[in-house]
Design an enzyme around this catalytic site. Structure first.
Site, PDB file in Angstrom:
ATOM      1  N   LEU A   1      51.311  30.700 -16.460  1.00  0.00           N
ATOM      2  CA  LEU A   1      51.378  31.174 -15.113  1.00  0.00           C
ATOM      3  C   LEU A   1      52.280  29.919 -14.553  1.00  0.00           C
ATOM      4  O   LEU A   1      51.497  28.952 -14.099  1.00  0.00           O
ATOM      5  CB  LEU A   1      50.303  31.117 -14.550  1.00  0.00           C
ATOM      6  N   ASP A   2      53.538  30.068 -14.145  1.00  0.00           N
ATOM      7  CA  ASP A   2      54.558  30.049 -13.660  1.00  0.00           C
ATOM      8  C   ASP A   2      54.311  29.337 -12.288  1.00  0.00           C
ATOM      9  O   ASP A   2      54.455  30.101 -11.329  1.00  0.00           O
ATOM     10  CB  ASP A   2      55.989  30.539 -13.960  1.00  0.00           C
ATOM     11  N   ALA A   3      54.287  28.107 -12.097  1.00  0.00           N
ATOM     12  CA  ALA A   3      54.055  27.781 -10.792  1.00  0.00           C
ATOM     13  C   ALA A   3      53.004  28.207 -10.050  1.00  0.00           C
ATOM     14  O   ALA A   3      52.910  28.590  -8.203  1.00  0.00           O
ATOM     15  CB  ALA A   3      55.162  27.785  -9.839  1.00  0.00           C
ATOM     16  N   VAL A   4      51.803  28.281 -10.599  1.00  0.00           N
ATOM     17  CA  VAL A   4      50.969  28.965 -10.080  1.00  0.00           C
ATOM     18  C   VAL A   4      49.860  27.763  -9.032  1.00  0.00           C
ATOM     19  O   VAL A   4      49.567  28.397  -7.574  1.00  0.00           O
ATOM     20  CB  VAL A   4      50.321  29.320 -11.321  1.00  0.00           C
TER      21      VAL A   4
END
Length: 592
Positions: free
Chosen positions: A241-244
């Site tokens: 989960l990128d930059a969540v």
């Protein structure tokens, strides 16, 4: 309607009630819960999988390689096929999981500004290429969830004021007080955009080409559940989960790590694990260590979190020859409970993040580290603090070149120092992730920096496959030496029960020059004392300080030397690591 479906529906409704408690939605919560369940494939007539709580879907065999889809290229074939060829030829007995960084059509940020989430970038290959890799390796997909490209169809529709995506994006009043908003970049937060509905100021956490979603709109959530289902159907076994951490925003707050963000992750975890409990969620939260730990939740959010404090602390240890800060941090880290684990890495496609070192290293010590890396050819990326000050955000350098020397300058120990750093990481509690350019011992790519104008390009070399083959086949090249010796360490690691990601770990007190920790397997049959000399001088270990059990047979797993006297000494060369195990020598030989 089955009881299991009813129970799950109620659980998802509970998540949604929390997320949208302060938001007026046009769809009732119960209907929204049903739509999300149907979207991911949880239908009333089907049997619902009940995940086993606190189960570890990983073991000591798991090694993740992190790579771009085109880190290795070959004329007349798709880069993803070339990547498969590389994996099959050079990583077959070491790597079993692969994180391919975003391989979708994009407009900037080397993939993290996604134009279309559902297709493969034509320059990389096709879904068939992805499936080929997924058939032999556990495949990690990026879920770029905070933002998308300003060139996406959704943002085009936002500008036109109609069609799918026209209401997907977060806007703000430019006169609002946004001074508390946490920024990872120095660009203005709001992008002025002319639309059919007048001038809008679109929220852009990272860049003006990366426009932030507005998760207050349930349609955005539904769309991402559709994307998750699509990725699962195409072989995803892990989600990053990128930059969540930036997902939910409320003006007047720091707009990071908000409770609604955590609840969205819990909701996604609930949906995914009822489809396939073995799918692993990893949160990419490049933030101070204490905040990062909260993304475990109560074993109901991320299965794994990036150990972002490890890279700056470990690099600082190697260039100063003093492991005090690394040791103190390690002692402060809580053991991950079963069902969760750390994702350990010391190099990535981005750089050495410095925010996770805040509170662990002083500003002066960070300054010394930054200066040392600049002396080795590194670049520095900056961010704006809450008070508008420019602060170093990350160091951009290949790990191989970061290990050129110490604060005293370059020396002859680059390869040994580099391998020592990896040996320290490979033995730690957690799943190891190795960046492809670390496996290959790649040096700084200054030509790519000049071509792109981006500091991060320094660690994103694109290898020509035939050139790489030539280097890896030459016993005199740094690339051959690094891959050969790293592969040996990995194979040894994979054979040890005590290196299970959740095996017991205790930090040893051996002074500032020796970094050590003890691992014990879950069944308590194997112990390993992992000790590294982090200096450019020889160091001695007094074995009586380790309290080795005299009735056991002890062996250094790396050199295969047997320990004859548990009360004697072991001499460590500069940057040497020993893994002292109570494994019987004949048993050890069979395991090799």
């Amino acid at each position: 309607m089955t009881k299991r479906w009813d129970y799950l529906h109620e659980k998802i409704s509970h998540h949604l009630q929390f997320i949208y408690a302060d938001v007026v939605t046009s769809t009732p919560i119960g209907e929204l819960a049903t739509e999300l369940m149907n979207t991911i494939g949880l239908n009333q007539e089907d049997d619902i999988v009940i995940p086993e709580p606190h189960r570890n879907y990983w073991d000591e065999q798991d090694i993740v390689m992190i790579t771009y889809g085109d880190s290795v290229i070959n004329e007349h074939e798709s880069p993803l096929f070339t990547l498969f060829r590389f994996l099959h030829t050079y990583c077959k007995n070491t790597v079993n999981k692969v994180h391919i960084l975003p391989f979708f059509p994009f407009s900037s940020d080397d993939g993290f500004s996604v134009i279309n989430y559902s297709s493969v970038n034509e320059s990389l290959g096709t879904w068939s290429d992805v499936h080929r890799i997924a058939a032999e390796y556990g495949l990690m997909f990026d879920l770029v969830i905070n933002h998308c490209s300003s060139r996406s169809m959704w943002f085009d529709n936002f500008i036109k004021g109609e069609g799918p995506g026209s209401d997907f994006f977060l806007t703000a009043d430019p006169t609002a007080d946004l001074t508390d908003v946490t920024r990872p970049r120095t660009s203005p937060l709001l992008r002025e955009t002319e639309t059919a509905n007048g001038t809008q100021h679109v929220w852009c956490t990272f860049s003006h080409d990366q426009v932030d979603f507005d998760f207050r709109n349930p349609k955005v959530l539904i769309t991402f559940i559709q994307i998750i289902k699509h990725y699962i159907d195409n072989g995803a076994k892990l989600f990053r989960l990128d930059a969540v951490a930036f997902l939910w925003k409320i003006i007047g707050t720091k707009c990071i790590n908000l409770p609604q963000t955590h609840e969205v992750i819990r909701l996604m975890r609930t949906l995914i694990e009822h489809v396939d409990p073995s799918i692993i969620i990893i949160t990419e939260t490049n933030i101070p260590n204490r905040e990062n730990l909260t993304y475990f939740g109560n074993a109901n959010e991320a299965h794994a979190i990036y150990n972002f404090s490890l890279p700056p602390l470990l690099v600082n240890t190697m260039v100063t020859g003093d492991c005090t800060y690394l040791k103190s941090w390690m002692m402060s880290m809580p053991p991950a409970q079963n069902g969760t684990t750390y994702f350990n890495f010391i190099a990535s496609h981005d750089g050495i993040g410095l925010r996770p070192a805040e509170g662990l290293l002083s500003d002066e010590e960070i300054g010394t580290l930054v200066q040392s890396m600049q002396n080795f050819g590194g670049r520095i990326s900056w961010r704006s603090s809450e008070h508008g000050q420019q602060k170093p955000y990350e160091i951009n350098i290949t790990l191989f070149d970061a290990m050129q020397g110490t604060v005293k300058g370059p020396d002859k120990f680059q390869v040994d120092r580099f391998l020592c750093a990896h040996a320290m990481m490979l033995g730690m509690e957690g799943i190891p992730g190795l960046y492809i350019h670390s496996l290959l011992g790649t040096s700084n790519d200054y030509d790519k920096v000049a071509n792109t104008g981006q500091n991060r390009s320094i660690n994103r070399k694109r290898w020509d496959y035939s050139e790489l083959e030539s280097q890896l086949d030459s016993p005199y090249s740094q690339h051959h030496k690094v891959l050969t010796r790293l592969s040996q360490l990995i194979r040894i690691r994979k054979a040890q029960e005590a290196f299970h990601p959740n095996a017991t770990q205790f930090t040893l007190q051996l002074g500032p020059s020796l970094f050590g920790y003890w691992r014990q397997s879950l069944n308590r049959r194997q112990s390993i004392f992992c000790i590294s000399n982090v200096t450019d001088e020889e160091q001695s270990i007094l074995l009586s300080d380790l309290n080795l059990i005299g009735t056991d047979n002890w062996i250094d797993l790396i050199t295969r030397d047997q320990i004859e006297d548990v009360l004697g000494f072991v001499q460590l060369k500069p940057y040497q690591t020993v893994w002292l195990s109570n494994m019987d020598y004949e048993e050890y030989r069979k395991s090799q």
